[in-house]
Design a protein around this motif. Sequence first.
Motif, PDB file in Angstrom:
ATOM      1  N   THR A  83       0.949  -1.139   0.128  1.00  0.00           N
ATOM      2  CA  THR A  83       0.102  -0.011  -0.046  1.00  0.00           C
ATOM      3  C   THR A  83       0.813   1.126  -0.108  1.00  0.00           C
ATOM      4  O   THR A  83       1.894   1.228   0.612  1.00  0.00           O
ATOM      5  CB  THR A  83      -1.063  -0.042   1.566  1.00  0.00           C
ATOM      6  OG1 THR A  83      -1.712  -1.252   1.276  1.00  0.00           O
ATOM      7  CG2 THR A  83      -1.813   1.126   1.179  1.00  0.00           C
ATOM      8  N   ALA A  84       0.553   2.313  -0.924  1.00  0.00           N
ATOM      9  CA  ALA A  84       1.285   3.376  -0.839  1.00  0.00           C
ATOM     10  C   ALA A  84       0.930   4.289   0.441  1.00  0.00           C
ATOM     11  O   ALA A  84      -0.120   4.371   0.830  1.00  0.00           O
ATOM     12  CB  ALA A  84       0.979   4.133  -2.116  1.00  0.00           C
ATOM     13  N   CYS A  85       1.944   5.180   0.709  1.00  0.00           N
ATOM     14  CA  CYS A  85       1.839   5.964   1.956  1.00  0.00           C
ATOM     15  C   CYS A  85       1.468   7.500   1.093  1.00  0.00           C
ATOM     16  O   CYS A  85       2.082   7.771   0.211  1.00  0.00           O
ATOM     17  CB  CYS A  85       3.128   6.130   2.360  1.00  0.00           C
ATOM     18  SG  CYS A  85       2.971   7.381   3.991  1.00  0.00           S
ATOM     19  N   PRO A  86       0.149   8.030   1.609  1.00  0.00           N
ATOM     20  CA  PRO A  86      -0.337   9.217   1.121  1.00  0.00           C
ATOM     21  C   PRO A  86       1.024  10.447   0.784  1.00  0.00           C
ATOM     22  O   PRO A  86       1.536  10.534   2.086  1.00  0.00           O
ATOM     23  CB  PRO A  86      -1.386   9.545   1.650  1.00  0.00           C
ATOM     24  CG  PRO A  86      -2.050   8.141   2.551  1.00  0.00           C
ATOM     25  CD  PRO A  86      -0.731   7.403   2.679  1.00  0.00           C
ATOM     26  N   CYS A 115       3.861   6.951   7.384  1.00  0.00           N
ATOM     27  CA  CYS A 115       3.315   5.767   7.575  1.00  0.00           C
ATOM     28  C   CYS A 115       3.996   4.873   8.181  1.00  0.00           C
ATOM     29  O   CYS A 115       5.180   4.719   7.867  1.00  0.00           O
ATOM     30  CB  CYS A 115       2.715   5.370   6.202  1.00  0.00           C
ATOM     31  SG  CYS A 115       1.658   6.526   5.447  1.00  0.00           S
ATOM     32  N   ILE A 116       3.413   3.851   8.707  1.00  0.00           N
ATOM     33  CA  ILE A 116       4.080   2.513   9.124  1.00  0.00           C
ATOM     34  C   ILE A 116       3.277   1.387   8.634  1.00  0.00           C
ATOM     35  O   ILE A 116       2.118   1.011   8.792  1.00  0.00           O
ATOM     36  CB  ILE A 116       3.938   2.322  10.875  1.00  0.00           C
ATOM     37  CG1 ILE A 116       4.596   3.553  11.355  1.00  0.00           C
ATOM     38  CG2 ILE A 116       4.831   1.079  11.234  1.00  0.00           C
ATOM     39  CD1 ILE A 116       4.705   3.491  12.906  1.00  0.00           C
ATOM     40  N   ARG A 117       3.791   0.346   7.839  1.00  0.00           N
ATOM     41  CA  ARG A 117       3.182  -0.298   6.909  1.00  0.00           C
ATOM     42  C   ARG A 117       3.415  -1.834   7.895  1.00  0.00           C
ATOM     43  O   ARG A 117       3.976  -2.007   8.701  1.00  0.00           O
ATOM     44  CB  ARG A 117       4.242  -1.018   5.849  1.00  0.00           C
ATOM     45  CG  ARG A 117       3.797  -0.178   4.677  1.00  0.00           C
ATOM     46  CD  ARG A 117       3.966  -0.785   3.413  1.00  0.00           C
ATOM     47  NE  ARG A 117       3.757  -0.182   2.558  1.00  0.00           N
ATOM     48  CZ  ARG A 117       4.799   0.495   1.693  1.00  0.00           C
ATOM     49  NH1 ARG A 117       6.023   0.241   1.879  1.00  0.00           N
ATOM     50  NH2 ARG A 117       4.560   1.510   0.681  1.00  0.00           N
ATOM     51  N   GLU A 118       2.007  -2.489   7.959  1.00  0.00           N
ATOM     52  CA  GLU A 118       1.757  -3.948   8.628  1.00  0.00           C
ATOM     53  C   GLU A 118       2.968  -4.929   7.790  1.00  0.00           C
ATOM     54  O   GLU A 118       3.311  -4.606   6.716  1.00  0.00           O
ATOM     55  CB  GLU A 118       0.486  -4.109   8.484  1.00  0.00           C
ATOM     56  CG  GLU A 118      -0.437  -3.218   9.046  1.00  0.00           C
ATOM     57  CD  GLU A 118      -0.181  -3.276  10.572  1.00  0.00           C
ATOM     58  OE1 GLU A 118      -0.290  -4.524  11.361  1.00  0.00           O
ATOM     59  OE2 GLU A 118       0.007  -2.074  11.287  1.00  0.00           O
ATOM     60  N   THR A 119       2.953  -6.171   8.472  1.00  0.00           N
ATOM     61  CA  THR A 119       3.827  -7.037   7.759  1.00  0.00           C
ATOM     62  C   THR A 119       3.448  -7.643   6.505  1.00  0.00           C
ATOM     63  O   THR A 119       4.098  -8.134   5.760  1.00  0.00           O
ATOM     64  CB  THR A 119       4.156  -8.087   8.813  1.00  0.00           C
ATOM     65  OG1 THR A 119       3.036  -8.559   9.283  1.00  0.00           O
ATOM     66  CG2 THR A 119       4.974  -7.740  10.103  1.00  0.00           C
TER      67      THR A 119
END
Length: 114
Positions: free
Chosen positions: A29-32, A37-41
């Motif tokens: 998923t892109a960070c706006p 942002c912190i991405r899930e695993t």
Amino acid sequence: MRKIAMTAAGLSLMVGAGLAMAPSAQAATACPSGAFCIRETNGTILSKNIFYSYGAHNLSNVTGYRVLVNSQTGGAGFQLCYGYNGTNCSEVDRVTGEFDPYDMTPINSVVLVP
């Protein structure tokens, strides 16, 4: 790897060597734009882990290795903090883009700075 010196404890956090934009097997998923942002695993970004406003943001259930993404604009940066409410933090990092996976288990808050 780039070292970020801890300002309060004299410790250091190891953050990825910068803009590691290597392709992955699954689309992340892109960070706006304008956000940190912190991405899930699994590569997704939960709405609770998208931060737009400057200041301290306490984290909840963010453990294990996660990809940090700084999409803030205008040279804005971030700090990772061992304490809640933005205490015991790293130096400000203003690099934009994705960072190598980082163990967020001891991190309890992030601070966004202009």
